[in-house]
Design a protein around this motif. Sequence first.
Motif, short mmCIF file in Angstrom:
data_model
loop_
_atom_site.label_atom_id
_atom_site.label_comp_id
_atom_site.label_asym_id
_atom_site.label_seq_id
_atom_site.Cartn_x
_atom_site.Cartn_y
_atom_site.Cartn_z
N GLY A 1 77.58 18.76 0.05
CA GLY A 1 77.45 19.41 1.16
C GLY A 1 78.49 18.77 2.07
N LYS A 2 78.33 17.88 2.16
CA LYS A 2 78.71 16.72 4.14
C LYS A 2 80.65 16.43 3.58
CE LYS A 2 74.57 16.78 4.18
NZ LYS A 2 74.04 17.09 5.42
N ARG A 3 81.16 16.44 5.11
CA ARG A 3 81.98 16.11 4.54
C ARG A 3 82.83 14.38 5.90
NH1 ARG A 3 86.43 18.46 8.51
NH2 ARG A 3 84.95 19.22 10.04
N PRO A 4 82.77 13.42 5.21
CA PRO A 4 82.76 12.31 6.60
C PRO A 4 83.67 13.29 8.04
CG PRO A 4 84.34 11.92 4.75
CD PRO A 4 84.21 13.60 4.59
N ASN A 5 82.76 12.74 8.89
CA ASN A 5 83.03 12.61 10.81
C ASN A 5 83.79 11.74 11.09
OD1 ASN A 5 81.63 15.66 10.22
ND2 ASN A 5 79.61 14.39 10.98
N CYS A 6 83.30 10.46 11.31
CA CYS A 6 83.57 10.04 12.25
C CYS A 6 84.69 8.49 11.23
CB CYS A 6 82.46 8.76 12.92
SG CYS A 6 81.64 7.48 12.69
N GLY A 7 84.06 8.57 9.31
CA GLY A 7 84.42 7.13 8.63
C GLY A 7 83.76 6.43 8.50
N THR A 8 82.74 6.02 9.01
CA THR A 8 82.60 4.74 9.82
C THR A 8 82.33 4.19 8.22
OG1 THR A 8 82.73 4.66 11.99
CG2 THR A 8 81.59 3.38 10.75
N CYS A 9 81.57 5.08 7.78
CA CYS A 9 80.76 5.17 6.50
C CYS A 9 81.29 5.18 5.33
CB CYS A 9 79.31 5.98 6.56
SG CYS A 9 80.58 7.73 6.04
N LEU A 10 82.99 4.52 5.08
CA LEU A 10 83.73 5.34 4.24
C LEU A 10 83.39 4.04 3.15
CD1 LEU A 10 86.38 7.48 4.79
CD2 LEU A 10 84.09 8.43 3.72
N ASP A 11 83.60 2.89 3.70
CA ASP A 11 83.92 1.40 3.40
C ASP A 11 83.00 1.29 2.13
OD1 ASP A 11 86.48 1.24 3.84
OD2 ASP A 11 86.16 -0.15 6.00
N ASP A 12 81.59 1.34 3.21
CA ASP A 12 80.23 1.30 1.89
C ASP A 12 79.84 2.56 1.24
OD1 ASP A 12 79.43 -1.05 4.28
OD2 ASP A 12 78.76 0.22 4.98
N ALA A 13 80.12 3.74 1.76
CA ALA A 13 79.94 4.37 0.26
C ALA A 13 80.74 4.05 -0.33
CB ALA A 13 80.27 5.78 1.59
N THR A 14 82.12 3.76 -0.54
CA THR A 14 82.71 3.40 -1.52
C THR A 14 81.81 2.09 -2.23
OG1 THR A 14 84.93 4.35 -0.16
CG2 THR A 14 85.76 2.79 -2.26
N THR A 15 81.82 2.10 -1.75
CA THR A 15 80.90 -0.26 -2.10
C THR A 15 79.73 0.67 -3.13
OG1 THR A 15 81.54 -1.17 -0.86
CG2 THR A 15 79.86 -1.82 -2.03
N ILE A 16 79.15 1.14 -2.38
CA ILE A 16 77.83 1.95 -2.99
C ILE A 16 78.29 2.71 -4.19
CG2 ILE A 16 76.33 3.66 -3.24
CD1 ILE A 16 75.74 2.32 0.20
N ILE A 17 79.11 3.68 -4.32
CA ILE A 17 79.63 4.33 -5.31
C ILE A 17 79.85 3.62 -6.50
CG2 ILE A 17 81.64 6.32 -6.05
CD1 ILE A 17 80.90 7.28 -3.21
N ASP A 18 81.17 2.73 -6.68
CA ASP A 18 81.35 1.51 -7.54
C ASP A 18 80.68 1.44 -8.00
OD1 ASP A 18 84.15 2.16 -6.25
OD2 ASP A 18 84.41 0.61 -5.38
N GLU A 19 79.64 0.51 -7.12
CA GLU A 19 78.42 -0.25 -7.84
C GLU A 19 77.92 0.99 -8.83
OE1 GLU A 19 75.81 -1.50 -4.38
OE2 GLU A 19 76.83 -2.75 -3.72
N GLU A 20 77.23 2.05 -8.30
CA GLU A 20 76.49 2.83 -9.05
C GLU A 20 77.58 3.09 -10.66
OE1 GLU A 20 73.29 4.45 -9.97
OE2 GLU A 20 73.73 3.27 -8.13
N ARG A 21 78.72 3.42 -10.48
CA ARG A 21 79.70 3.86 -11.48
C ARG A 21 79.22 2.72 -12.60
NH1 ARG A 21 83.64 7.15 -8.70
NH2 ARG A 21 82.14 9.71 -7.91
#
Length: 63
Positions: A33-53
Amino acid sequence: MYTCICNAIKECDLRKAARQHCGDAQSVYAKLGKRPNCGTCLDDATTIIDEEREMAIEPAVAA
């Protein structure tokens, strides 16, 4: 730990959403229910998502 400060998304919540939803980081944010605001987190979020999968796939491959 918070992965996204703008949306107060915790790493554990992001990992859980990654297991329940396919797609990129922005898609997983939408699942929360969110959307990126500043986008600073997207690289780290992608890494976390990839690790989890990857962790979700590894036990199935080992069996």
